[in-house]
Design a protein around this motif. Structure first.
Motif, mmCIF file in Angstrom:
data_model
loop_
_atom_site.group_PDB
_atom_site.id
_atom_site.type_symbol
_atom_site.label_atom_id
_atom_site.label_comp_id
_atom_site.label_asym_id
_atom_site.label_seq_id
_atom_site.Cartn_x
_atom_site.Cartn_y
_atom_site.Cartn_z
ATOM 1 N N UNK A 1 30.754 -24.210 128.475
ATOM 2 C CA UNK A 1 31.146 -25.015 129.636
ATOM 3 C C UNK A 1 32.649 -25.248 129.571
ATOM 4 N N UNK A 2 33.405 -24.519 130.375
ATOM 5 C CA UNK A 2 34.859 -24.680 130.370
ATOM 6 C C UNK A 2 35.450 -24.253 129.040
ATOM 7 N N UNK A 3 35.948 -25.246 128.271
ATOM 8 C CA UNK A 3 36.576 -24.948 126.991
ATOM 9 C C UNK A 3 35.710 -25.349 125.799
ATOM 10 N N UNK B 1 30.598 -23.415 135.372
ATOM 11 C CA UNK B 1 31.791 -22.861 134.724
ATOM 12 C C UNK B 1 32.861 -22.516 135.761
ATOM 13 N N UNK B 2 32.452 -21.973 136.887
ATOM 14 C CA UNK B 2 33.402 -21.606 137.939
ATOM 15 C C UNK B 2 34.170 -22.837 138.418
ATOM 16 N N UNK B 3 33.462 -23.922 138.670
ATOM 17 C CA UNK B 3 34.118 -25.148 139.135
ATOM 18 C C UNK B 3 35.088 -25.697 138.091
ATOM 19 N N UNK B 4 34.730 -25.584 136.827
ATOM 20 C CA UNK B 4 35.621 -26.051 135.768
ATOM 21 C C UNK B 4 36.888 -25.209 135.710
ATOM 22 N N UNK C 1 38.279 -23.423 137.989
ATOM 23 C CA UNK C 1 39.107 -23.643 139.173
ATOM 24 C C UNK C 1 39.941 -24.917 139.065
ATOM 25 N N UNK C 2 39.473 -25.860 138.253
ATOM 26 C CA UNK C 2 40.198 -27.132 138.113
ATOM 27 C C UNK C 2 41.257 -27.083 137.017
#
Length: 1024
Positions: free
Chosen positions: A832-834, A860-863, A865-866
């Motif tokens: 999840x993200x990092x 993961x995509x939403x993370x 993108x942020x």
């Protein structure tokens, strides 16, 4: 030149160099948190919390003061960083005034101070101080919240005060300077003990006055006195004061049944009373020397009374409270750095002891057992301090077979490095000889870890990559081809990566040459003051190297620790400028020459250094540590437990939570610190919005000396439920313990095969798994823990896992590949993200750390993108730590792209792939191994133009490096073979992808032809 005119210009120019240096450091200041210890220092400063031993309470209190002017939480880090810049500017100010003081003495040695000499003195001091202003190591510390900038300021201030004291020896009340010096020495304990290393030089300032002429005998005595003064303050006055407080506390509480802290208060009263009556007595009886000695010691103690902040704040149970020095006894352990273990720099054990660890035997042939340090704790129930560890005869004394004098090669984990440096055969199990030990000290510690750093600062630097005694990284370089070719290797056909590295800074050896000239000039013309500077130089350089015993290879370069010696060398640069003037002045004296020589030296030394160093010291737009920490925290769901490992995935997160109040619902748990009872206690308390860690173990079950290790016996082959395992671990039943030696018992566990049941309903209710993946949830998770033993931190991690009951999400930062860091559950991770979340969905890991965990593409995509990539839209220097961290960003994006393509989300896949390619340009971030996926993924997305662009960039990098390597001799290529092999493998991967996916026949042929051509460059080595 009239004295008042000289003093006026001395004052004006001093403040001018102050303004120049302050402007430089302010313009290049990092605007937020940095990597390494800076996040910890800022956090503990702002809220006056307790940092790692041996502490920096004065730094923290001053940091809290500067933070008051920040206005908003987001500016706090900037203001604490500014404090370092301001301290560094004051360092330069006092350096300038110290230089003019010393150079003037040479100038007026045989004649008066003429106008020309006055100009030359001021000009020489200007060059010397500005050379240090723009020096690599000092500038690095000046723009971040670390203690080394303030420590340098205190050293410069102490030396300047010493020179002021010297001028007042024969004046009434002249010893006021000595009293002030002693006060500043005491304050130095509140920043860093490095500042104390100026003490021998200060003592010699006085001894030069006392001894009109040195003989061999009184010179030896003088050195013994100077070094003795340092030892007295560093090893006796402060530690024995703390021991007195500790002993008094134990006596009054344990023996006289008085309340806690009574002994501490009484000890303070006794010390104050002793000074009061001592000063009164010596004054009334006109014992001048005794009176000034008592006053000096008193003001040292008043200075280090800043340490009172630590126990005061520790008793407040601050969120960060490292080692919890809440009483006199704990404060003593804190000062002695007992957390880091004992080591002896004069006689200790070599790495070879691991092959033949032999016990020391008594007269009866029995092993000799020795005591360890007792660990005292406050016992509220009994109202006494109790010893919680079994310290009597707790440790087996080892024989002297693998011990030696001045031991340098001591760490068994670094055996291969030790051997390769001094040429010991890798298969040798013999103890290193004394000559091999000294060779390592001279070659690596003094040669590589000191003189290389000295040359970095005054000759030039190859790049910003940490060196490992290889010709490619971290070496000193001059910019003069014939010299660099001899010491480093050929400089022909250098790759663009090397040429464009911002850390590639050349001063052409001019500052170094000026420093050597100045050193020799001072030796000849002012040997007494030269020796003062030499002591300062040696103690802040060689003595630090000797005392810290640097190991091959440290996690990062350590040049910042020895900047005090560079301070002195920069002073010799100033002397060198005056030496040139003096030489020319003997032939022709004119004002033009007095101006021209310093002006020319100003141009070729500090101005060249400023122009070369600016780009890699300018952190004004750098936010990588800040956004890296933010990305870690944003990767976690609400009320998560996040396991971290090292400095860079912990301290910036502390900053985000403590200072900016960001994601305070996340419980950050450092697994290294989790091996200490005080840290476990703190994790079991609520912090801000984060609940305590779920745990069934109580303090007495994990306190110091208890559960340090649990041994696996393998008596049971069946798999245990993790709850049963924790019941066994927490049991006080004697049957759960095993005798390890001489009546000493430790916890054991009969099986290492555990099972974690999964409550599917809770998992879904608490959002640990998305409802769309409900069918993938397993009924249980099996883990095979270490089959040798469990250390305390791993046991506590299992305790958290067993008692969490799927109430809170658990994450890992992923900074290690070790199975234990993931609780032996690598097949149950979700990226999840990092961070990696622990989920009850089995995903077989086939690609190591870079391929761990499943991916929820929507989450993961939403993370991704942020994410902000650390620059807020502005160009900035991408330092080596930022480049290292890009590996995780780029790899995680690449894995997301692959997952999105598998789900048919090609537009999203291209979008995030473009993000990685454009936000982290290959040419700037390097780390080419994780860039190899670019061409293939663009081809698979049917974007051949983008694929070729990425392939061309990577191919050019590999071609340039291979061409460069091909110029080395066969002997050097054997040393660089791994580098050559790696470049060819990566080149081959790109060439194969182009051949497989590209439809342009001419392009494919071009890539293939060029690849074969580069293979031919190494035909000789490949045929061997």
């Amino acid at each position: 030149m009239k004295e008042n005119t000289y003093q006026k210009w001395n004052t004006i120019l001093g403040w001018i160099v102050f303004i120049i240096s302050l402007a430089t450091y302010t313009l290049t200041l990092e605007p937020t948190v940095s990597f390494w210890d800076c996040g910890e220092y800022i956090s503990t400063a702002v809220k006056l919390e307790v940092g790692h031993p041996p502490g920096a309470p004065l730094f923290q209190m001053l940091g809290a003061f500067f933070a008051m002017f920040s206005g908003t939480a987001s500016n706090v880090a900037y203001m604490v960083n500014f404090m370092s810049g301001l301290a560094s500017a004051f360092t330069i100010l006092f350096m300038f005034w110290s230089l003019t003081n010393l150079i003037k003495r040479v100038a007026i040695k045989n004649s008066e101070l003429t106008t020309n000499k006055g100009i030359a003195v001021l000009g020489a001091a200007l060059v010397g101080s500005l050379t240090y202003t723009f020096s690599d190591s000092f500038w690095f510390s000046a723009v971040e919240a670390e203690v080394y900038a303030m420590s340098s300021f205190l050293m410069a201030l102490l030396f300047w005060l010493g020179l002021k004291w010297e001028k007042s020896f024969h004046q009434p009340r002249g010893n006021k300077w000595l009293i002030l010096i002693c006060f500043v020495i005491g304050l130095s304990f509140g920043v860093h003990i490095l500042s104390l290393l100026v003490i021998p030089s200060l003592v010699f300032i006085y001894l030069n006055h006392y001894y009109k002429k040195y003989t061999i005998k009184n010179f030896i005595v003088a050195n013994a006195i100077a070094i003795g003064a340092l030892i007295f303050i560093f090893k006796f006055l402060f530690p024995f004061t703390l021991k007195f407080f500790s002993a008094s506390e134990l006596f009054f509480v344990n023996n006289l049944n008085m309340p806690f802290h009574t002994g501490t208060v009484i000890a303070a009263i006794l010390i104050i009373t002793g000074f009061y009556f001592g000063l009164n007595y010596t004054r009334k009886n006109k014992k001048y020397l005794a009176n000034i000695t008592l006053l000096s010691v008193l003001f040292v103690m008043i200075g280090f009374s800043c340490w009172l902040m630590l126990p005061i704040r520790a008793n407040a149970n601050t969120t960060i409270n490292e080692n919890n020095p809440s009483s006199a006894r704990e404060l003593l352990a804190y000062y002695n750095r007992e957390q880091y273990g004992d080591s002896n720099i004069f006689y200790d054990t070599y790495y070879s002891s691991k092959y033949d660890r032999e016990a020391a035997l008594d007269a009866n042939g029995e092993p000799i057992m020795i005591d360890v340090k007792p660990k005292y704790e406050m016992d509220e129930k009994s109202g006494k301090y109790i010893i919680v560890n079994d310290y009597k005869n707790a440790q087996e004394k080892t024989s002297d077979r693998h011990k030696g004098f001045i031991p340098r090669m001591v760490n068994p984990a670094l055996e291969q490095n030790y051997k390769s440096i001094v040429g010991i055969p890798q298969k040798s199990q013999a103890r290193p000889t004394f000559s091999e030990n000294i060779e390592f000290m001279v070659k690596y510690q003094f040669g590589y870890m000191y003189f290389r750093y000295l040359f970095w600062n005054f000759i030039g630097k190859q790049n910003d990559v940490q060196g490992r005694m290889d010709p490619l990284n971290g070496n000193w370089m001059s910019g003069i081809n014939i010299i660099d070719r001899y010491f480093v290797g050929t400089q022909e056909n250098l790759p663009s990566e090397y040429l464009n590295n911002e850390g590639r800074n050349f001063y052409y050896g001019i500052p170094f040459l000026l420093g050597i000239i100045g050193l020799l000039y001072q030796v000849k013309n002012d040997p007494r003051n030269f020796y003062n500077l030499l002591l300062f130089f040696a103690f802040t350089g060689f003595a630090i190297i000797f005392y810290t015993n640097p190991k091959p290879f440290e996690p990062r370069e350590r040049d910042y620790a020895i900047v005090g010696s560079f301070y002195i060398f920069a002073m010799w640069v100033g002397f060198g400028v005056y030496a040139l003037f003096d030489k020319v002045n003997n032939y022709k004296s004119s004002k033009a020459i007095a101006i021209a020589i310093p002006a020319l030296c100003l141009l070729v030394s500090p101005i060249v250094m400023a122009s070369q160093n600016w780009d890699d010291h300018d952190r004004s737009n750098k936010y990588t540590a800040y956004f890296n920490a933010k990305a870690y925290l944003d990767s976690c769901d609400k009320n998560a437990i996040l396991f971290t490992i090292g400095d860079n995935d912990t301290f910036p997160l502390w900053y985000m939570q403590e200072v900016e109040g960001y994601r305070t619902d996340v419980k950050v748990v450092n697994t290294s610190l989790l091996a200490t009872d005080w840290y476990i206690d703190q994790m079991k308390r609520k912090t801000y919005d984060a609940p305590p860690i779920p745990s069934q173990l109580v303090h007495k079950q994990y306190r110091h000396g208890t559960l340090d290790v649990a041994y696996h016996t393998g008596q049971v082959k069946e798999r245990w439920d993790i709850d049963d395992f924790m019941k066994w671990i927490s049991s006080s039943d004697k049957r759960t313990y095993i005798e390890v030696s001489n009546g000493k018992f430790e916890k054991f566990y009969p099986t290492n095969k555990l099972r974690l049941p999964v409550d599917k309903q809770k998992v879904l209710e608490n959002g640990i798994v998305n409802k769309k993946d409900a069918d993938s949830i397993v009924a249980y998770m099996d883990l095979d823990v270490d089959d040798r033993g469990l250390t305390k931190n791993r046991t506590l991690m299992l305790d958290i896992l067993a008692n969490n009951n799927w109430e809170r999400p658990i994450y890992f930062t992923g900074g290690s590949n070790a199975d234990e860091e993931y609780l032996w559950l690598k097949d149950y991770l979700q990226l999840d993200g990092m961070a990696f979340q622990l989920v009850p969905i089995k995903t077989k890991n086939e690609y190591g750390i870079l391929g761990m965990g499943r991916i929820d593409t929507e989450k993961m995509y939403n993370m991704v993108k942020s994410w902000d990539f650390g620059n807020r839209g502005k160009d900035f220097y991408i330092d080596v730590e930022s480049r290292k961290n890009s590996i995780s960003y780029r790899n995680n994006i690449s894995r997301l792209v692959e997952a999105l393509m598998n789900e048919g989300e090609v537009e999203k896949a291209e979008e995030v792939l473009d993000l990685s390619f454009n936000k982290m340009p290959i040419e700037k971030y390097h780390q080419y191994g994780v860039c190899l996926a670019f061409p293939e993924q663009y081809y698979l997305l049917n974007k051949p133009v983008k694929a070729r662009k990425a392939a061309d960039i990577l191919i050019r990098v590999f071609q340039e490096k291979l061409l460069y390597y091909s110029q080395f001799s066969t002997a050097d290529l054997e040393y660089l073979f791994a580098e050559v092999e790696t470049e060819f493998k990566m080149y081959q991967t790109i060439a194969a992808d182009v051949n497989k996916y590209d439809k342009d026949i001419d392009y494919k042929k071009q890539v293939e032809t060029e690849f074969i051509g580069h293979i031919k460059l190494f035909e000789d080595i490949f045929q061997q």
